[in-house]
Scaffold this active site. Structure first.
Site, mmCIF file in Angstrom:
data_model
loop_
_atom_site.group_PDB
_atom_site.id
_atom_site.type_symbol
_atom_site.label_atom_id
_atom_site.label_comp_id
_atom_site.label_asym_id
_atom_site.label_seq_id
_atom_site.Cartn_x
_atom_site.Cartn_y
_atom_site.Cartn_z
ATOM 1 N N GLU A 182 0.816 -1.188 -0.022
ATOM 2 C CA GLU A 182 -0.108 -0.129 0.030
ATOM 3 C C GLU A 182 1.065 1.209 0.161
ATOM 4 O OE1 GLU A 182 -3.207 1.080 -0.111
ATOM 5 O OE2 GLU A 182 -2.309 3.129 0.216
ATOM 6 N N TYR A 212 -27.995 8.549 5.303
ATOM 7 C CA TYR A 212 -28.485 7.240 6.012
ATOM 8 C C TYR A 212 -27.422 7.161 7.307
ATOM 9 C CZ TYR A 212 -24.388 5.230 3.276
ATOM 10 O OH TYR A 212 -23.301 4.992 2.490
HETATM 11 C C1 FAD Z 1 -19.119 9.076 -3.087
HETATM 12 C C2 FAD Z 1 -18.981 7.634 -3.341
HETATM 13 C C3 FAD Z 1 -19.640 6.826 -2.806
HETATM 14 C C4 FAD Z 1 -19.598 5.268 -2.896
HETATM 15 N N1 FAD Z 1 -20.539 4.597 -2.277
HETATM 16 C C5 FAD Z 1 -20.037 3.214 -2.442
HETATM 17 C C6 FAD Z 1 -21.263 2.023 -1.728
HETATM 18 O O1 FAD Z 1 -22.006 2.557 -1.161
HETATM 19 N N2 FAD Z 1 -21.015 0.912 -2.062
HETATM 20 C C7 FAD Z 1 -20.069 0.482 -2.747
HETATM 21 O O2 FAD Z 1 -19.934 -0.855 -3.020
HETATM 22 N N3 FAD Z 1 -19.314 1.360 -3.373
HETATM 23 C C8 FAD Z 1 -19.339 2.641 -3.364
HETATM 24 N N4 FAD Z 1 -18.371 3.446 -3.934
HETATM 25 C C9 FAD Z 1 -17.261 2.879 -4.600
HETATM 26 C C10 FAD Z 1 -16.145 2.233 -3.780
HETATM 27 O O3 FAD Z 1 -15.774 3.529 -2.947
HETATM 28 C C11 FAD Z 1 -15.059 1.895 -4.685
HETATM 29 O O4 FAD Z 1 -15.466 0.851 -5.850
HETATM 30 C C12 FAD Z 1 -13.974 0.958 -4.012
HETATM 31 O O5 FAD Z 1 -13.485 1.565 -2.897
HETATM 32 C C13 FAD Z 1 -13.059 0.395 -4.685
HETATM 33 O O6 FAD Z 1 -11.993 -0.392 -3.915
HETATM 34 P P1 FAD Z 1 -10.634 -0.725 -4.429
HETATM 35 O O7 FAD Z 1 -9.780 -1.429 -3.392
HETATM 36 O O8 FAD Z 1 -10.780 -1.270 -5.786
HETATM 37 O O9 FAD Z 1 -10.078 0.615 -4.710
HETATM 38 P P2 FAD Z 1 -9.280 1.770 -3.773
HETATM 39 O O10 FAD Z 1 -10.467 1.990 -2.690
HETATM 40 O O11 FAD Z 1 -9.221 3.051 -4.397
HETATM 41 O O12 FAD Z 1 -8.100 1.199 -3.150
HETATM 42 C C14 FAD Z 1 -6.786 1.620 -3.996
HETATM 43 C C15 FAD Z 1 -5.803 1.377 -3.079
HETATM 44 O O13 FAD Z 1 -4.628 1.390 -3.838
HETATM 45 C C16 FAD Z 1 -3.578 2.429 -3.378
HETATM 46 N N5 FAD Z 1 -2.649 2.475 -4.204
HETATM 47 C C17 FAD Z 1 -2.890 3.375 -5.358
HETATM 48 N N6 FAD Z 1 -1.892 3.584 -6.117
HETATM 49 C C18 FAD Z 1 -0.829 2.665 -5.721
HETATM 50 C C19 FAD Z 1 0.533 2.463 -5.737
HETATM 51 N N7 FAD Z 1 1.151 2.947 -6.904
HETATM 52 N N8 FAD Z 1 1.155 1.795 -5.177
HETATM 53 C C20 FAD Z 1 0.644 1.170 -3.789
HETATM 54 N N9 FAD Z 1 -0.506 1.441 -3.526
HETATM 55 C C21 FAD Z 1 -1.482 2.074 -4.341
HETATM 56 C C22 FAD Z 1 -4.578 3.251 -2.946
HETATM 57 O O14 FAD Z 1 -3.741 3.954 -1.773
HETATM 58 C C23 FAD Z 1 -5.538 2.560 -2.147
HETATM 59 O O15 FAD Z 1 -5.506 2.355 -0.801
HETATM 60 C C24 FAD Z 1 -18.678 4.778 -3.450
HETATM 61 C C25 FAD Z 1 -17.330 5.745 -4.260
HETATM 62 C C26 FAD Z 1 -17.589 7.117 -4.143
HETATM 63 C C27 FAD Z 1 -16.903 8.103 -4.799
#
Ligand code: FAD
Length: 402
Positions: A34, A219
């Site tokens: 991370e 909510y």
């Molecule tokens: C306003 C809003 C409301 C939402 N509500 C919902 C909901 O109610 N329900 C739902 O299911 N989804 C919801 N989402 C979507 C959800 O937040 C995302 O789809 C989800 O968090 C994606 O998870 P992820 O682990 O794929 O990516 P991320 O959460 O973006 O995690 C990526 C991680 O990779 C790390 N990273 C990035 N680049 C690098 C690098 N070069 N080297 C090492 N680490 C790196 C980052 O720091 C981060 O910790 C919402 C999104 C928004 C914007």
């Protein structure tokens, strides 16, 4: 399977941690990297459909998730101009649970969901977690991969999973695409302690106030100790913005003329965090050789179906099942995994865009929306979401492609 080099996971968000857990439970050694100096999630809410609870059961996390979850009585959509109720689905009812195989609908603080996953990973001896390691790129060779980091170090592994979110470096290297699509929609998020929410505005439900080119969702969170607010509006500001401070004055202008329940809630908040909302068109292929993508890195979506994190968790469990049945033949497992996932996640990506248009409808389209969505006697409204909330069947050895 632990004597082979570890699987490298880039990104410790909800998707990366879910993958680390699911893969470690399959007996695979994983190392997660991370970039942030510490594991954390933003202080906001997340909605979880019955499809996510099906996955929590596979991961053995149901009890821990339930410790933090809030079960709203209804999903409610209201017209932010007239105040009329457009839609009301009883997601907290016994009938809803029965329809979806006993799995509930819930909302949870992101920090709580992230912590449950993190602690579960920390209990797995096969999972090693690192912070402060910014991934820069990778090379694939005959029997493994080598990941490079911005501190100059390299780490070897069997294969690599890019769970590094919307702005994924892994995706950039695998697919060579340009930046994500800026939707023109901006989200402001805030969380209020319960005692700062006027009693007449508190609702136990997930409520969405649909206005012309705007909407507000609220909510309860943390079992009713907090109140989550997300205000979304159209804007011609196209600069990249992620988790920066928002301007309350802009919000007041955009929601001007809407119901007092909306404007009074917006006025309660002094500090908003702002997100410029982006997504991508769906793609069919997101793996190459020993590398693949997961979560927002693979299929970033607008949040209008509240399913981005739900999809990332499903990805993680499916990926682990594919690896189980291919005896960790990574290239084969990754192709099978994306094959299992691309149409479902594409449907979420495309339907989310459509929902945005429905929420933000104006004029006659708004009236038509209200008429078409009006509750039908004897129809609880569960079937429209069944394709999503019914969840997935995990791939078995019998359906492994040749
Ligand atoms: C306003 C809003 C409301 C939402 N509500 C919902 C909901 O109610 N329900 C739902 O299911 N989804 C919801 N989402 C979507 C959800 O937040 C995302 O789809 C989800 O968090 C994606 O998870 P992820 O682990 O794929 O990516 P991320 O959460 O973006 O995690 C990526 C991680 O990779 C790390 N990273 C990035 N680049 C690098 C690098 N070069 N080297 C090492 N680490 C790196 C980052 O720091 C981060 O910790 C919402 C999104 C928004 C914007």
């Amino acid at each position: 399977m632990t004597d082979r080099p570890p699987l490298l996971i880039i990104g410790g968000g909800i998707g990366g941690l879910a993958a680390a857990l699911a893969l470690a439970r399959e007996g695979l050694a994983v190392e997660l990297f991370e970039s942030a100096p510490a594991f954390s999630e933003i202080g906001a809410g997340i909605q979880l459909g019955p499809n996510a609870f099906r996955m929590f059961e596979v991961l053995g996390l149901t009890e821990e998730i339930e410790r933090y979850a809030w079960h709203p009585g209804h999903l409610v959509m209201k017209d932010a101009v007239t105040g009329e109720q457009v839609l009301r689905i009883a997601v907290g009812s016994p009938a809803f649970r029965q329809r979806f195989a006993g799995y509930p609908y819930a909302v949870i603080h992101r920090g709580d969901l992230h912590r449950v996953l993190l602690e579960a990973c920390r209990r797995e001896s096969r999972a090693r977690l690192h912070t402060g390691r910014k991934f820069a790129g990778f090379e694939e060779h005959a029997d493994g991969v080598s990941a490079r980091f911005e501190d100059g170090a390299s780490v070897g592994g069997s294969a690599l999973i890019g769970a590094d979110g919307l702005w994924s470096k892994t995706r950039a290297q695998l697919l060579g695409e340009a930046a994500p699509r800026v939707s023109g929609h901006i989200a402001y998020r805030a969380v209020l302690p319960r005692d700062q929410v006027p009693a007449d505005l508190w609702r136990d439900d997930v409520v969405l106030w649909a206005g012309p080119r705007t909407h507000l969702v609220h909510y309860p969170l943390r079992r009713g100790k907090l109140f989550n607010l997300v205000a979304v509006f159209h804007s011609d500001r196209y600069e990249e913005g992620w988790d920066v401070y928002g301007d309350p004055e802009e919000l007041r202008r955009k929601f001007h003329g809407e119901r007092p329940e909306v404007t009074r809630l917006l006025e309660r908040i002094e500090t908003w965090r702002m997100w410029v909302l982006c997504d991508r068109d769906p793609v069919r292929l997101w793996s190459r050789g020993r590398a693949t993508l997961l979560g927002d890195a693979a299929h970033p979506t607008l949040q209008y179906m509240a399913q981005g994190a739900n999809m990332a968790i499903e990805d993680a469990v499916v990926l682990a099942a594919c690896l189980r049945h291919t005896a960790a033949d990574f290239a084969r497992a990754f192709r099978w995994y994306e094959d299992q996932r691309y149409l479902r996640t594409a449907r979420v990506q495309m339907t989310s865009r459509f929902y945005g248009d429905i929420y933000h409808a104006a004029g006659v389209v708004r009236e038509l929306r209200n008429q078409l969505l009006a509750p039908k006697p004897g129809n609880p409204g569960f079937e429209g979401m069944a394709w999503l909330y019914d969840g997935i069947t995990l791939p078995t050895r019998e359906c492994l492609p040749p």
